[in-house]
Design an enzyme around this catalytic site. Structure first.
Site, PDB file in Angstrom:
ATOM      1  N   LYS A 119       0.838  -1.204   0.000  1.00  0.00           N
ATOM      2  CA  LYS A 119       0.000   0.000   0.000  1.00  0.00           C
ATOM      3  C   LYS A 119       0.873   1.255   0.000  1.00  0.00           C
ATOM      4  O   LYS A 119       0.643   2.195  -0.761  1.00  0.00           O
ATOM      5  CB  LYS A 119      -0.856   0.002   1.278  1.00  0.00           C
ATOM      6  CG  LYS A 119      -2.343  -0.030   0.974  1.00  0.00           C
ATOM      7  CD  LYS A 119      -3.184  -0.149   2.216  1.00  0.00           C
ATOM      8  CE  LYS A 119      -4.396  -1.007   1.859  1.00  0.00           C
ATOM      9  NZ  LYS A 119      -5.354  -1.167   2.931  1.00  0.00           N
ATOM     10  N   THR A 123     -11.608  -2.555  12.169  1.00  0.00           N
ATOM     11  CA  THR A 123     -12.228  -3.197  13.331  1.00  0.00           C
ATOM     12  C   THR A 123     -13.279  -4.186  12.821  1.00  0.00           C
ATOM     13  O   THR A 123     -14.477  -3.995  13.004  1.00  0.00           O
ATOM     14  CB  THR A 123     -12.897  -2.163  14.268  1.00  0.00           C
ATOM     15  OG1 THR A 123     -13.720  -1.279  13.464  1.00  0.00           O
ATOM     16  CG2 THR A 123     -11.883  -1.350  15.020  1.00  0.00           C
ATOM     17  N   GLU A 173     -18.168   5.637   1.643  1.00  0.00           N
ATOM     18  CA  GLU A 173     -17.336   5.298   0.497  1.00  0.00           C
ATOM     19  C   GLU A 173     -18.070   5.728  -0.768  1.00  0.00           C
ATOM     20  O   GLU A 173     -19.292   5.651  -0.842  1.00  0.00           O
ATOM     21  CB  GLU A 173     -17.056   3.798   0.471  1.00  0.00           C
ATOM     22  CG  GLU A 173     -16.058   3.388   1.533  1.00  0.00           C
ATOM     23  CD  GLU A 173     -15.869   1.891   1.632  1.00  0.00           C
ATOM     24  OE1 GLU A 173     -16.231   1.155   0.697  1.00  0.00           O
ATOM     25  OE2 GLU A 173     -15.373   1.449   2.685  1.00  0.00           O
ATOM     26  N   ASN A 206     -25.202   4.158  12.789  1.00  0.00           N
ATOM     27  CA  ASN A 206     -25.214   3.088  11.788  1.00  0.00           C
ATOM     28  C   ASN A 206     -26.383   2.128  11.997  1.00  0.00           C
ATOM     29  O   ASN A 206     -27.003   1.672  11.039  1.00  0.00           O
ATOM     30  CB  ASN A 206     -23.883   2.327  11.793  1.00  0.00           C
ATOM     31  CG  ASN A 206     -22.860   3.015  10.911  1.00  0.00           C
ATOM     32  OD1 ASN A 206     -23.154   4.047  10.302  1.00  0.00           O
ATOM     33  ND2 ASN A 206     -21.667   2.468  10.841  1.00  0.00           N
ATOM     34  N   HIS A 264     -34.569   3.435   0.185  1.00  0.00           N
ATOM     35  CA  HIS A 264     -34.615   2.767  -1.109  1.00  0.00           C
ATOM     36  C   HIS A 264     -34.598   1.262  -0.884  1.00  0.00           C
ATOM     37  O   HIS A 264     -33.630   0.729  -0.341  1.00  0.00           O
ATOM     38  CB  HIS A 264     -33.426   3.180  -1.973  1.00  0.00           C
ATOM     39  CG  HIS A 264     -33.422   4.644  -2.273  1.00  0.00           C
ATOM     40  ND1 HIS A 264     -34.355   5.218  -3.107  1.00  0.00           N
ATOM     41  CD2 HIS A 264     -32.646   5.652  -1.814  1.00  0.00           C
ATOM     42  CE1 HIS A 264     -34.142   6.524  -3.153  1.00  0.00           C
ATOM     43  NE2 HIS A 264     -33.115   6.812  -2.367  1.00  0.00           N
ATOM     44  N   ALA A 265     -35.677   0.614  -1.304  1.00  0.00           N
ATOM     45  CA  ALA A 265     -35.730  -0.846  -1.134  1.00  0.00           C
ATOM     46  C   ALA A 265     -34.678  -1.491  -2.038  1.00  0.00           C
ATOM     47  O   ALA A 265     -34.376  -0.982  -3.118  1.00  0.00           O
ATOM     48  CB  ALA A 265     -37.119  -1.343  -1.482  1.00  0.00           C
ATOM     49  N   CYS A 296     -19.301  -1.588   6.880  1.00  0.00           N
ATOM     50  CA  CYS A 296     -19.688  -0.974   8.162  1.00  0.00           C
ATOM     51  C   CYS A 296     -20.982  -1.533   8.758  1.00  0.00           C
ATOM     52  O   CYS A 296     -20.966  -2.089   9.857  1.00  0.00           O
ATOM     53  CB  CYS A 296     -19.795   0.534   8.013  1.00  0.00           C
ATOM     54  SG  CYS A 296     -18.186   1.296   7.721  1.00  0.00           S
ATOM     55  N   LYS A 350     -21.073  -5.289  10.251  1.00  0.00           N
ATOM     56  CA  LYS A 350     -20.240  -5.543  11.433  1.00  0.00           C
ATOM     57  C   LYS A 350     -20.625  -4.628  12.601  1.00  0.00           C
ATOM     58  O   LYS A 350     -20.551  -5.022  13.764  1.00  0.00           O
ATOM     59  CB  LYS A 350     -18.757  -5.405  11.089  1.00  0.00           C
ATOM     60  CG  LYS A 350     -18.264  -3.983  10.956  1.00  0.00           C
ATOM     61  CD  LYS A 350     -16.738  -3.920  10.871  1.00  0.00           C
ATOM     62  CE  LYS A 350     -16.244  -2.512  10.619  1.00  0.00           C
ATOM     63  NZ  LYS A 350     -16.496  -1.551  11.684  1.00  0.00           N
ATOM     64  N   LYS A 376     -21.971  -1.105  -3.102  1.00  0.00           N
ATOM     65  CA  LYS A 376     -22.655   0.078  -3.627  1.00  0.00           C
ATOM     66  C   LYS A 376     -21.805   0.642  -4.755  1.00  0.00           C
ATOM     67  O   LYS A 376     -20.651   0.230  -4.921  1.00  0.00           O
ATOM     68  CB  LYS A 376     -22.919   1.094  -2.532  1.00  0.00           C
ATOM     69  CG  LYS A 376     -21.693   1.739  -1.944  1.00  0.00           C
ATOM     70  CD  LYS A 376     -22.155   2.867  -1.063  1.00  0.00           C
ATOM     71  CE  LYS A 376     -21.033   3.488  -0.289  1.00  0.00           C
ATOM     72  NZ  LYS A 376     -21.496   4.559   0.551  1.00  0.00           N
TER      73      LYS A 376
HETATM   74  P1  NAD Z   1      -9.225  -0.660   5.844  1.00  0.00           P
HETATM   75  O1  NAD Z   1      -9.154  -2.120   6.056  1.00  0.00           O
HETATM   76  O2  NAD Z   1      -9.459  -0.116   4.471  1.00  0.00           O
HETATM   77  O3  NAD Z   1      -7.867   0.018   6.368  1.00  0.00           O
HETATM   78  C1  NAD Z   1      -7.236  -0.304   7.556  1.00  0.00           C
HETATM   79  C2  NAD Z   1      -5.726  -0.206   7.338  1.00  0.00           C
HETATM   80  O4  NAD Z   1      -5.050  -0.273   8.582  1.00  0.00           O
HETATM   81  C3  NAD Z   1      -5.147  -1.324   6.484  1.00  0.00           C
HETATM   82  O5  NAD Z   1      -4.486  -0.764   5.366  1.00  0.00           O
HETATM   83  C4  NAD Z   1      -4.151  -2.023   7.421  1.00  0.00           C
HETATM   84  O6  NAD Z   1      -3.005  -2.522   6.742  1.00  0.00           O
HETATM   85  C5  NAD Z   1      -3.806  -0.923   8.385  1.00  0.00           C
HETATM   86  N1  NAD Z   1      -3.278  -1.337   9.683  1.00  0.00           N
HETATM   87  C6  NAD Z   1      -3.763  -2.276  10.542  1.00  0.00           C
HETATM   88  N2  NAD Z   1      -3.009  -2.320  11.655  1.00  0.00           N
HETATM   89  C7  NAD Z   1      -2.044  -1.382  11.518  1.00  0.00           C
HETATM   90  C8  NAD Z   1      -0.974  -0.927  12.347  1.00  0.00           C
HETATM   91  N3  NAD Z   1      -0.749  -1.447  13.563  1.00  0.00           N
HETATM   92  N4  NAD Z   1      -0.169   0.047  11.872  1.00  0.00           N
HETATM   93  C9  NAD Z   1      -0.371   0.595  10.655  1.00  0.00           C
HETATM   94  N5  NAD Z   1      -1.371   0.214   9.840  1.00  0.00           N
HETATM   95  C10 NAD Z   1      -2.204  -0.757  10.264  1.00  0.00           C
HETATM   96  O7  NAD Z   1     -10.332  -0.124   6.847  1.00  0.00           O
HETATM   97  P2  NAD Z   1     -11.325   1.145   6.677  1.00  0.00           P
HETATM   98  O8  NAD Z   1     -12.461   0.790   5.804  1.00  0.00           O
HETATM   99  O9  NAD Z   1     -10.516   2.345   6.386  1.00  0.00           O
HETATM  100  O10 NAD Z   1     -11.901   1.243   8.162  1.00  0.00           O
HETATM  101  C11 NAD Z   1     -11.111   1.695   9.248  1.00  0.00           C
HETATM  102  C12 NAD Z   1     -12.016   1.984  10.432  1.00  0.00           C
HETATM  103  O11 NAD Z   1     -12.901   3.057  10.115  1.00  0.00           O
HETATM  104  C13 NAD Z   1     -12.923   0.818  10.830  1.00  0.00           C
HETATM  105  O12 NAD Z   1     -13.075   0.815  12.220  1.00  0.00           O
HETATM  106  C14 NAD Z   1     -14.239   1.156  10.174  1.00  0.00           C
HETATM  107  O13 NAD Z   1     -15.331   0.599  10.851  1.00  0.00           O
HETATM  108  C15 NAD Z   1     -14.259   2.663  10.301  1.00  0.00           C
HETATM  109  N6  NAD Z   1     -15.072   3.334   9.288  1.00  0.00           N
HETATM  110  C16 NAD Z   1     -15.043   2.921   7.998  1.00  0.00           C
HETATM  111  C17 NAD Z   1     -15.799   3.581   7.041  1.00  0.00           C
HETATM  112  C18 NAD Z   1     -15.777   3.138   5.613  1.00  0.00           C
HETATM  113  O14 NAD Z   1     -16.656   3.565   4.859  1.00  0.00           O
HETATM  114  N7  NAD Z   1     -14.848   2.292   5.196  1.00  0.00           N
HETATM  115  C19 NAD Z   1     -16.582   4.687   7.423  1.00  0.00           C
HETATM  116  C20 NAD Z   1     -16.580   5.096   8.743  1.00  0.00           C
HETATM  117  C21 NAD Z   1     -15.817   4.420   9.670  1.00  0.00           C
END
Ligand code: NAD
Length: 438
Positions: free
Chosen positions: A35, A86, A155, A211, A254-255, A263, A266, A328
């Protein structure tokens, strides 16, 4: 202000680039070398509209850097954001906090001054307390405040959401920490985005409550759609008819095939677990989780029933094309996408499944064993006995029905997003089924 963001996924990368765009000096850290290498080379590891431009602009201005070296990344940072994943823990559905706690321990070992550690990841109530304990245990000489700042971006529209949020929620227990957070988000309240200060536990719960409420709204209209099909009503009109009431609001009505994504599934599950642990059940959310789980697979049965109505008594050996695989449009995120359960249900019935998605196929391929990926919509439709519109990408909103009709084996369109006008599709010679419409 110097800011470090630990975890450079959908949330970390978008937050980091937006903070840089506000003028802060940002380092995005990830432990995945592929990455970071991609980002250093100007390539995006995920698909998110507008992200590449934002990253390039701020990297070129010297405000945004990428590293796998956490120690170097947090050096001198006034605030360190934790934005790691998470996911639901295998087996019991609790949020898996190992990445958050792992990151907290690593951060604690490398702080070089007084710091605010901010949890942006979605985490259950009490996680901030544990992060504080982990950092305290590491014996840092600096003053560290642990703050909760849940993220509400979607997203596909993440940058707009981050820069013009409906609200910013900050759960902090000290005035010094609140000051740092105010300074970080100052450019946004110049835009009049409301900033809300709460206790840390309250902020943690706000994210899950939001959520779970949205998931409830979707599930509610999905059940109304099922009822519409039985009683001969039109869910589009029901949705508009209730959504025009300001107390209800038109959004998330929206059905469709059931919510998915990284999100809602989980987070609803994790909220149930928190409620269970604290002996305070949330029965509405329990029902939402059950109804939604059952719905995704039921969509597979809906397709098979539609095939039967089109004269295919035995679906075994027939071919179904799935249009849209991501949960989506405008993302490549496949996590918990309804397409996964639908494909499995069809494959279980002996159906050959072909898929096409504008951005998600690379990720989908690994998650959908036995599903052939087509090069475009019309290649997917070749010889198909049903076309199923699963995700409403713009590319599927104006399909050339005459061209499709000439390609398919059976002219059947199952529109799980109610994109098409039933009369128009039927006039083009297709059998047509949608959600909650006569
Ligand atoms: P993701 O899996 O896309 O990204 C997480 C990143 O963290 C990964 O690239 C992973 O390699 C890295 N990582 C893990 N442990 C690490 C460490 N110790 N040091 C450095 N990097 C580390 O996850 P995401 O979709 O971005 O979601 C992250 C959090 O945000 C989650 O808790 C999620 O619920 C929350 N969230 C996500 C969204 C969404 O739309 N994706 C929206 C709101 C909140």
């Amino acid at each position: 202000m110097k800011i470090a963001v630990v975890g450079s996924g959908y949330v970390g990368l978008v937050s980091g680039s937006c903070f840089a765009d506000f003028g802060h000096d940002v380092v995005c850290i990830d432990k995945d070398p592929a990455k970071i290498e991609a980002l250093q080379g100007g390539r995006m590891p995920i698909y998110e509209p507008g992200l590449a431009e934002l990253v390039h602009k701020n990297a070129a201005a010297g405000r945004l850097r990428f590293t796998t070296d956490l120690a170097a990344g947090v050096d001198g940072a006034a605030a360190v954001f934790i934005a790691v994943g998470t996911p639901a823990r295998r087996g019991d559905g609790h949020a898996d906090l190992s990445y958050v706690y792992g990151a907290a321990a690593e951060i604690a070992g490398h702080l070089t001054g007084d710091t605010v550690v901010v949890t942006k990841s979605t985490v259950p109530v009490g996680t901030g307390d544990e992060v504080e304990r982990i950092i305290g245990e590491a014996g840092t000489a600096h003053t560290v405040a642990v703050v909760s700042n849940p993220e509400f971006l979607r997203e596909g529209a993440a940058i707009g959401d981050f820069k013009r949020p409906d609200r910013i929620v900050i759960g902090a227990e000290s005035e010094a920490a609140r000051d740092v957070m105010r300074e970080i988000y100052r450019p946004l309240f110049l835009n009049r985005s409301p900033i809300m200060f709460t206790g840390r536990r309250t902020a943690e719960l706000i994210k899950y409550a939001a959520n779970a409420f949205l998931a409830t709204k979707i599930t509610f209209i999905n059940e109304m759609a099922d009822l519409c099909e039985e009683v001969g009503a039109d869910v589009q009109d029901v949705s508009r008819g209730i959504g025009l009431d300001n107390r209800i609001g038109a959004k998330f009505l929206h059905a469709g095939p059931g919510y998915g994504g990284s999100c809602f599934p989980k987070d609803t599950l994790a909220l149930l677990k928190t409620a269970e642990d604290f002996g305070s059940p949330v029965r509405i959310v329990e029902a939402v989780v059950q109804v939604n789980d059952a719905r995704k697979r039921a969509m597979g049965r809906k397709v098979i029933e539609a095939m039967a109505k089109a004269g295919i008594a035995d679906p075994r050996g027939r071919k179904v094309a799935l249009l849209g695989l991501t949960f989506k449009p405008n993302t490549d995120d496949m996590r918990d996408s309804p397409s996964l359960a639908i494909a499995t249900a069809l494959q279980d019935a002996g159906i050959e499944v072909v898929g096409y998605d504008p951005e998600g196929m690379e990720v989908a391929q690994a998650m959908m064993p036995g599903v052939a990926m087509a090069s475009d919509t019309y290649a997917a439709a070749q010889g198909a006995d049903a076309i199923v519109l699963v995700t409403e990408w713009d590319a599927f909103r104006a399909l050339d029905l005459a061209r499709l009709k000439a390609l398919v084996a059976t002219p059947l369109l199952v529109d799980l997003r109610n994109v098409y006008d039933p009369d128009e599709v039927r006039a083009a010679g297709f059998h047509y089924h949608s959600i909650g419409r006569p």
